[in-house]
Design a protein around this motif. Structure first.
Motif, PDB file in Angstrom:
ATOM      1  N   THR A  86       0.869  -1.545   0.162  1.00  0.00           N
ATOM      2  CA  THR A  86      -0.059   0.014  -0.535  1.00  0.00           C
ATOM      3  C   THR A  86       0.715   1.149   0.029  1.00  0.00           C
ATOM      4  OG1 THR A  86      -1.463  -1.066   0.996  1.00  0.00           O
ATOM      5  CG2 THR A  86      -1.790   0.938   1.187  1.00  0.00           C
ATOM      6  N   ALA A  89      -0.649   7.978  -2.820  1.00  0.00           N
ATOM      7  CA  ALA A  89      -0.490   8.248  -4.461  1.00  0.00           C
ATOM      8  C   ALA A  89       0.243   9.480  -4.573  1.00  0.00           C
ATOM      9  CB  ALA A  89      -2.228   8.972  -4.341  1.00  0.00           C
ATOM     10  N   GLY A 120      -0.453   7.368  -8.056  1.00  0.00           N
ATOM     11  CA  GLY A 120      -2.065   7.675  -8.305  1.00  0.00           C
ATOM     12  C   GLY A 120      -2.009   8.150  -9.666  1.00  0.00           C
ATOM     13  N   ILE A 142      -4.597  -3.570  -9.172  1.00  0.00           N
ATOM     14  CA  ILE A 142      -4.470  -2.821  -8.144  1.00  0.00           C
ATOM     15  C   ILE A 142      -6.157  -3.076  -7.287  1.00  0.00           C
ATOM     16  CG2 ILE A 142      -6.148  -0.158  -7.189  1.00  0.00           C
ATOM     17  CD1 ILE A 142      -5.569   0.667 -10.167  1.00  0.00           C
ATOM     18  N   CYS A 145      -8.565   0.597  -2.995  1.00  0.00           N
ATOM     19  CA  CYS A 145      -7.950   2.408  -1.898  1.00  0.00           C
ATOM     20  C   CYS A 145      -8.541   2.939  -1.405  1.00  0.00           C
ATOM     21  CB  CYS A 145      -7.906   2.716  -4.253  1.00  0.00           C
ATOM     22  SG  CYS A 145      -9.389   3.544  -4.496  1.00  0.00           S
ATOM     23  N   LYS A 156     -13.247   4.159   0.940  1.00  0.00           N
ATOM     24  CA  LYS A 156     -12.159   3.049   0.863  1.00  0.00           C
ATOM     25  C   LYS A 156     -12.762   1.662   0.139  1.00  0.00           C
ATOM     26  CE  LYS A 156     -10.465   3.385   5.315  1.00  0.00           C
ATOM     27  NZ  LYS A 156      -8.739   3.927   4.533  1.00  0.00           N
ATOM     28  N   THR A 171     -12.405   0.507  -7.313  1.00  0.00           N
ATOM     29  CA  THR A 171     -11.111   0.707  -7.450  1.00  0.00           C
ATOM     30  C   THR A 171     -10.745   0.830 -10.255  1.00  0.00           C
ATOM     31  OG1 THR A 171     -10.207  -1.691  -8.126  1.00  0.00           O
ATOM     32  CG2 THR A 171     -10.046  -0.078  -5.845  1.00  0.00           C
ATOM     33  N   LEU A 184      -7.012  10.033  -5.456  1.00  0.00           N
ATOM     34  CA  LEU A 184      -6.937   8.962  -5.021  1.00  0.00           C
ATOM     35  C   LEU A 184      -5.684   9.564  -4.019  1.00  0.00           C
ATOM     36  CD1 LEU A 184      -6.167   6.713  -8.081  1.00  0.00           C
ATOM     37  CD2 LEU A 184      -7.666   6.586  -6.583  1.00  0.00           C
ATOM     38  N   GLU A 186      -4.489   7.023  -0.513  1.00  0.00           N
ATOM     39  CA  GLU A 186      -4.136   5.664  -0.547  1.00  0.00           C
ATOM     40  C   GLU A 186      -4.029   4.795  -2.330  1.00  0.00           C
ATOM     41  OE1 GLU A 186      -3.187   4.413   3.209  1.00  0.00           O
ATOM     42  OE2 GLU A 186      -2.331   6.167   3.854  1.00  0.00           O
ATOM     43  N   VAL A 187      -2.597   4.127  -2.441  1.00  0.00           N
ATOM     44  CA  VAL A 187      -3.268   2.642  -3.182  1.00  0.00           C
ATOM     45  C   VAL A 187      -2.605   1.396  -2.744  1.00  0.00           C
ATOM     46  CG1 VAL A 187      -3.475   2.002  -5.719  1.00  0.00           C
ATOM     47  CG2 VAL A 187      -3.326   4.200  -5.273  1.00  0.00           C
ATOM     48  N   THR A 188      -4.062   0.579  -2.984  1.00  0.00           N
ATOM     49  CA  THR A 188      -3.137  -0.985  -2.259  1.00  0.00           C
ATOM     50  C   THR A 188      -2.531  -1.795  -3.956  1.00  0.00           C
ATOM     51  OG1 THR A 188      -3.205  -0.855  -0.299  1.00  0.00           O
ATOM     52  CG2 THR A 188      -3.251  -3.144  -1.393  1.00  0.00           C
TER      53      THR A 188
END
Length: 396
Positions: A86, A89, A120, A142, A145, A156, A171, A184, A186-188
């Motif tokens: 994670t 962005a 991001g 992805i 997020c 989320k 996502t 965006l 945060e992105v996992t």
């Protein structure tokens, strides 16, 4: 609230429209507060990452604040055993690669100018690079997020493990929305192991049609190629040879790379090339002044009328970046032919006057207007996020 940056507002102009101020949020909460304040004031914001694709889109309807997301950077969590991480962005692709490298892992998505391009921004703009051939769209890598809606609400989607699919479709929706639906934060990401070996080969051709034939013959062999690109004209010159050239990348176990590279050489008379050329190939569309992105159905040849005399072409994906200026009349003709073939021609980089002369950056909408307006109303009801830049952002 966000911290005022040293960046002058004029440096965050979009198509000649200059914002009143620039803000640099340092956390998800600060980003949320800034967007909520803009929503209350009915102001418009444009999200900035590295700025590598900020030129894509129409002239903003309104533009009050530039939100610089590069302050939202760094790795939040990395689970090497699960091939998941994670990130914030605003983390650049170069920073991400450096952080993952010691674990022998990578995020297999390439985009222009990785030292500037953010995770991001790469996702939001559905950035195109050489990795598309094998690894498809950025959205395919992805799994979750944290995103801010146009009223400042923190949401989320997805999760932090591959098997958690809750909200996964959201996502995917955000990828390619160009910052007009959400911001965006945060992105996992799904990761994969670094390849044991990589080889790059280059074959030259007499002209673009010969280069396209070479590429088609290679695709027909079903060899497991990692990347395939054709460069012509000014794009080829930037990589050291003005002739039309076909670049091939092969990666994987050492013996497999040797076998596939040998097969490519036998079919094309290709010679070895320096692998660093792929960063140049990916970055060229972000470094030229006048660029259009053509798309046509994958597996088909581009329309004969499409001028590919100076271009970066990804033939396996049906994508080409035309890197020299066309007249509005020539551009309009090519756009009509592409759209008739279920394709598109988008202004990636160009003067506002040119965008207006060709009827807008995007051409025929790919999403029905009723659906686009419904999405915009749901995610950004007061058109705070980049109004007017893409069809999804059309003010109502």
């Amino acid at each position: 609230m966000g911290v005022a940056t040293h960046v002058a507002a004029a440096e965050r102009a979009v198509d000649g429209v200059v914002p009143t101020r620039v803000e640099l949020p340092r956390s998800t909460e600060e980003l949320s507060a800034l967007i909520a304040a803009a929503d209350r004031a009915r102001e418009a914001v444009v999200l900035w990452g590295g700025g590598t694709r900020i030129g894509v889109g129409d002239v903003p309807d309104r533009y009050d604040t530039a939100l610089d997301l590069t302050g939202l950077a760094g790795i939040v969590e990395h689970s090497p055993a699960d091939l998941v991480c994670t990130v914030r962005a605003g983390t650049t692709l170069a920073e991400l690669a450096s952080a993952l490298g010691p674990s022998g892992q990578r995020w297999p998505v390439e985009a222009p100018c990785p030292e500037r391009a953010t995770v991001g921004g790469t996702i939001a703009s559905a950035a195109v690079g050489p990795s598309r051939l094998r690894y498809q769209h950025p959205r395919d890598w992805i799994i979750g997020c944290t995103a801010i809606l146009g009223d400042g609400t923190i949401t989320k989607a997805g999760g932090r493990v591959v098997k958690n699919a809750t909200g996964y479709d959201l996502t995917r929706l955000y990828s390619g929305s160009y910052g007009t639906l959400v911001a965006l934060a945060e992105v996992t990401l799904k990761l994969m192991a670094l390849p044991e070996r990589t080889a790059t080969l280059r074959a030259t051709a007499s002209d673009i049609r010969a280069a396209l034939r070479i590429a088609a013959e290679l695709r027909a062999t079903r060899l497991p190629l990692d990347a395939l690109a054709i460069l012509t004209g000014a794009a080829a010159e930037r990589c050291g040879d003005p002739r039309a050239s076909v670049f091939v990348r092969v990666s994987g176990p050492h013996d497999a790379v040797e076998r596939v590279a040998r097969a490519v050489r036998e079919r094309t008379s290709a010679t070895s090339a320096d692998g660093v050329v792929w960063e140049s190939i990916a970055s060229l569309p972000a470094m030229m002044d006048d660029v259009a992105r053509a798309g046509w159905p994958g597996g088909h040849e581009p329309p004969q009328s499409l001028d590919l005399s100076s271009a970066v072409i990804y033939p396996g994906n049906g994508i080409a970046f035309l890197v020299e200026a066309n007249s509005p009349e020539a551009f309009t003709r090519m756009r009509a032919d592409l759209e008739a073939a279920d394709g598109a021609l988008v202004v990636e980089r160009g003067a506002p006057e040119f965008k207006r002369a060709v009827g807008g950056a995007w051409g025929r909408p790919r999403v029905p207007l009723a659906i686009a307006r419904s999405l915009k109303q749901r995610f950004d009801p007061h058109a705070v996020l980049a109004p007017g830049r893409v069809p999804l952002a059309t003010s109502t």
